[in-house]
Scaffold this motif. Sequence first.
Motif, PDB file in Angstrom:
ATOM      1  N   ASP A 116       0.827  -1.212   0.000  1.00 13.96           N
ATOM      2  CA  ASP A 116       0.000   0.000   0.000  1.00 13.96           C
ATOM      3  C   ASP A 116       0.860   1.261   0.000  1.00 13.96           C
ATOM      4  O   ASP A 116       0.535   2.259  -0.634  1.00 13.96           O
ATOM      5  CB  ASP A 116      -0.911   0.029   1.237  1.00 13.96           C
ATOM      6  CG  ASP A 116      -2.139  -0.856   1.066  1.00 13.96           C
ATOM      7  OD1 ASP A 116      -2.320  -1.397  -0.044  1.00 13.96           O
ATOM      8  OD2 ASP A 116      -2.901  -1.007   2.044  1.00 13.96           O
TER       9      ASP A 116
ATOM     10  N   TRP B 265      -3.845   4.856  -8.133  1.00  9.25           N
ATOM     11  CA  TRP B 265      -3.551   3.524  -7.602  1.00  9.25           C
ATOM     12  C   TRP B 265      -4.623   3.121  -6.588  1.00  9.25           C
ATOM     13  O   TRP B 265      -5.089   1.982  -6.570  1.00  9.25           O
ATOM     14  CB  TRP B 265      -2.166   3.524  -6.937  1.00  9.25           C
ATOM     15  CG  TRP B 265      -1.685   2.139  -6.599  1.00  9.25           C
ATOM     16  CD1 TRP B 265      -0.972   1.294  -7.415  1.00  9.25           C
ATOM     17  CD2 TRP B 265      -1.899   1.421  -5.371  1.00  9.25           C
ATOM     18  NE1 TRP B 265      -0.732   0.115  -6.773  1.00  9.25           N
ATOM     19  CE2 TRP B 265      -1.284   0.152  -5.524  1.00  9.25           C
ATOM     20  CE3 TRP B 265      -2.556   1.702  -4.185  1.00  9.25           C
ATOM     21  CZ2 TRP B 265      -1.294  -0.817  -4.509  1.00  9.25           C
ATOM     22  CZ3 TRP B 265      -2.577   0.749  -3.174  1.00  9.25           C
ATOM     23  CH2 TRP B 265      -1.946  -0.500  -3.338  1.00  9.25           C
ATOM     24  N   ILE B 266      -5.022   4.094  -5.778  1.00 11.24           N
ATOM     25  CA  ILE B 266      -6.056   3.804  -4.775  1.00 11.24           C
ATOM     26  C   ILE B 266      -7.376   3.464  -5.457  1.00 11.24           C
ATOM     27  O   ILE B 266      -8.051   2.498  -5.104  1.00 11.24           O
ATOM     28  CB  ILE B 266      -6.209   5.009  -3.822  1.00 11.24           C
ATOM     29  CG1 ILE B 266      -4.985   5.101  -2.933  1.00 11.24           C
ATOM     30  CG2 ILE B 266      -7.480   4.892  -2.983  1.00 11.24           C
ATOM     31  CD1 ILE B 266      -4.881   6.373  -2.149  1.00 11.24           C
TER      32      ILE B 266
ATOM     33  N   GLY C 153       2.192   1.821  -3.419  1.00 11.11           N
ATOM     34  CA  GLY C 153       1.120   2.238  -4.315  1.00 11.11           C
ATOM     35  C   GLY C 153       0.656   3.650  -4.018  1.00 11.11           C
ATOM     36  O   GLY C 153       0.342   4.412  -4.913  1.00 11.11           O
TER      37      GLY C 153
ATOM     38  N   LYS D  21      -8.036  -0.273  -4.377  1.00 13.55           N
ATOM     39  CA  LYS D  21      -8.720  -0.298  -3.086  1.00 13.55           C
ATOM     40  C   LYS D  21     -10.229  -0.271  -3.311  1.00 13.55           C
ATOM     41  O   LYS D  21     -10.697   0.128  -4.367  1.00 13.55           O
ATOM     42  CB  LYS D  21      -8.306   0.940  -2.268  1.00 13.55           C
ATOM     43  CG  LYS D  21      -6.875   0.879  -1.789  1.00 13.55           C
ATOM     44  CD  LYS D  21      -6.764  -0.064  -0.640  1.00 13.55           C
ATOM     45  CE  LYS D  21      -5.342  -0.481  -0.358  1.00 13.55           C
ATOM     46  NZ  LYS D  21      -5.284  -1.477   0.712  1.00 13.55           N
TER      47      LYS D  21
ATOM     48  N   ASP E  14      -8.139   0.282   4.520  1.00 13.80           N
ATOM     49  CA  ASP E  14      -6.900  -0.492   4.353  1.00 13.80           C
ATOM     50  C   ASP E  14      -7.203  -1.834   3.718  1.00 13.80           C
ATOM     51  O   ASP E  14      -8.240  -2.424   3.962  1.00 13.80           O
ATOM     52  CB  ASP E  14      -6.235  -0.713   5.713  1.00 13.80           C
ATOM     53  CG  ASP E  14      -5.334   0.468   6.062  1.00 13.80           C
ATOM     54  OD1 ASP E  14      -5.039   1.263   5.150  1.00 13.80           O
ATOM     55  OD2 ASP E  14      -4.945   0.578   7.241  1.00 13.80           O
TER      56      ASP E  14
ATOM     57  N   TYR F 104     -11.714   5.297   1.379  1.00 19.20           N
ATOM     58  CA  TYR F 104     -11.255   3.915   1.207  1.00 19.20           C
ATOM     59  C   TYR F 104     -10.824   3.346   2.547  1.00 19.20           C
ATOM     60  O   TYR F 104     -10.740   4.072   3.545  1.00 19.20           O
ATOM     61  CB  TYR F 104     -10.134   3.834   0.169  1.00 19.20           C
ATOM     62  CG  TYR F 104      -8.799   4.389   0.593  1.00 19.20           C
ATOM     63  CD1 TYR F 104      -8.539   5.760   0.562  1.00 19.20           C
ATOM     64  CD2 TYR F 104      -7.762   3.552   1.019  1.00 19.20           C
ATOM     65  CE1 TYR F 104      -7.313   6.269   0.934  1.00 19.20           C
ATOM     66  CE2 TYR F 104      -6.524   4.058   1.396  1.00 19.20           C
ATOM     67  CZ  TYR F 104      -6.308   5.421   1.351  1.00 19.20           C
ATOM     68  OH  TYR F 104      -5.088   5.930   1.719  1.00 19.20           O
TER      69      TYR F 104
END
Lengths: 235, 398
Positions: A182, B373-374, A185, B378, B398, B396
Amino acid sequence: MRRLLSHMWPVLSLLPLLAAAVMVITACAGNVRVEGPSVEERLQEAEHQVLPTPQVSSRPFLEFEQYRLLQAAAGGIEAPPVETYVLTRVDDLTAYPCSTCHVKPLDELRAESEAEGQLQHWEITLNHGDESTLTCETCHNVNADGEGEDTVDALRTLAGKPVEFDAAYQQCAQCHASAVEDWLGGAHGKRVGGWAEPRVLQNCADCHNPHDPEWDVRWPAVPPKDFSRGRGGGP
Amino acid sequence: MSGTRDDSVPRNRLPSAREIGVDDLVRRMFATYGVEDVPAERIPREPTALPWGELKQTFALPADIEERAGIEIRDDVPPDRSRLELLLSREVDRRTAVKLLAIGLVLGFGFLQTACRALLPVGARSDEEREKAKLSLEEYFKRHYRLMTDEEKRATIERLERLYELETGKRPHISTQGPHEGVLYGYAFNISKCRGYLECIRGCIEENNLDRGTDMRYIRIHEIPAGGFSLARANDSFYHEVPAEGHMYVGTQCYHCENPPCVEVCPVQATWKEPDGIVVVDYDWCIGCRYCQAACPYDGRRFNWRTPHVPVEEINLNQHYLGNRLRRKGVMEKCTFCIQRVRQGRLPACVEACPTGARVFGNLLDPNSEIRWILENKKVFRLKEDLGTEPKFWYYMD
């Protein structure tokens, strides 16, 4: 029929009202929606275009930061698609290089400082995992006696490979793989400087104390204004 | 100021219309308010003693204007100041008001003084006061930000910077930097990371020169008890040790919607969406009707119920015309994604201040950006998506 109507009139008189209500409700529901392209459509459209690179840089705001290129190859870390830098750690460490003191086996050093009545690293309490999982030696190469691979001035992976302090994220990645994923990213951790290039990230230990990673319980930064006594706290 | 001051003129005398640049002011007033029925060449160039009848004709005013207002003014002599003021104080439309003000100027009364005392250079005692009054008056007649030429923008910035300097001795830098090409800003908020420290709010208040006197905050952090995501059960004015057991924290602010309803309802187009996706307000065009506040489904907009107060030593001098420059009483304001920072390439103050990394900001059009990317990796959601407002603010976990 007349009789029926005369009995039904209260119900019948409500019908137009009901119809009106239904119309108003449907009209409102229709009007609430705001029409226009969605962000998704806009992004899809942008994929087929050649967009200019924004003429803006984070560099002026990184003047006082020290950072190094991400060391991706080691530690099972996959390199992100953009050039990524990470804040260095060594300049934050108060007692580095370790080899200034750690030139003898640990037992000898400990005996010496106990004799002097002056324990070193007394402020560190290891509160990370439990004793059966993590000890000082899990990450620190305390009994190193040589140069090169076996240096005390670096961290040590579970398999005994050295990891520079500046690349401590590789050490963390051994257990916290998903957090590191994460982080690379962009969903975890913090960027430094700005949103524009170059991409500089904070190191794991810039936010998490590796010896005691639990976050603080504390008071909020801003108290609410008290309006109960007239104007709220202002001039 | 046009013209030169004669040193032999006593200081306490009101400067003549010529001295304060009357033609210029009258023309500009007419241009601003679209009063086209008065030919410019008919406007007397210096103070005159035109009789009322002639003035009415010159300025194309209805013949019975004073009658309708219930005032008596003789046609064959110039009207005196108090009569004109009385007429102006009656209910007249905007165009008539502008004309009456212009007549006052032409007659050489320090007439506007009553109508807009603070704005006028007439009668100011010191040079500094006169300069301030002149700048304020010019500010009053400037155009909508999007209609300004570069020169006009430069001039208003100069005036605003100088005005603040005259007032406090500190000179801000007000930027008019436009959007970068190929940029669409987006924001993501990690609801599993926020711990309710409110550092974002402190950062925002300091960065954006928010009123210190009232509880002005662009950001709200909602403390939601466990058992379902419900903002209705949330508390956004908590003050106790955080994070509290069994609670989650969710931040809201302006979402900079792609289809912003606030923009649609503004009757004077004082708010709009910039090409880089930031919804901004022209504080000098806003009339304070608060339609936008009512139209926003997310409680994203704030109103200045009183003159915002920021101590001089706490003022952030890095400002943007559409961002954190000082606001007036009676206008709307809101989060601008820190336009003064992000157009320089920096992160918004809330993102920088957040100690938990719960806030992510970036360019949606860059496929390699963190925000993208999120969105792609996610599970994300937005609030009230069914409204079609298309917020550029995702939540979002984790």
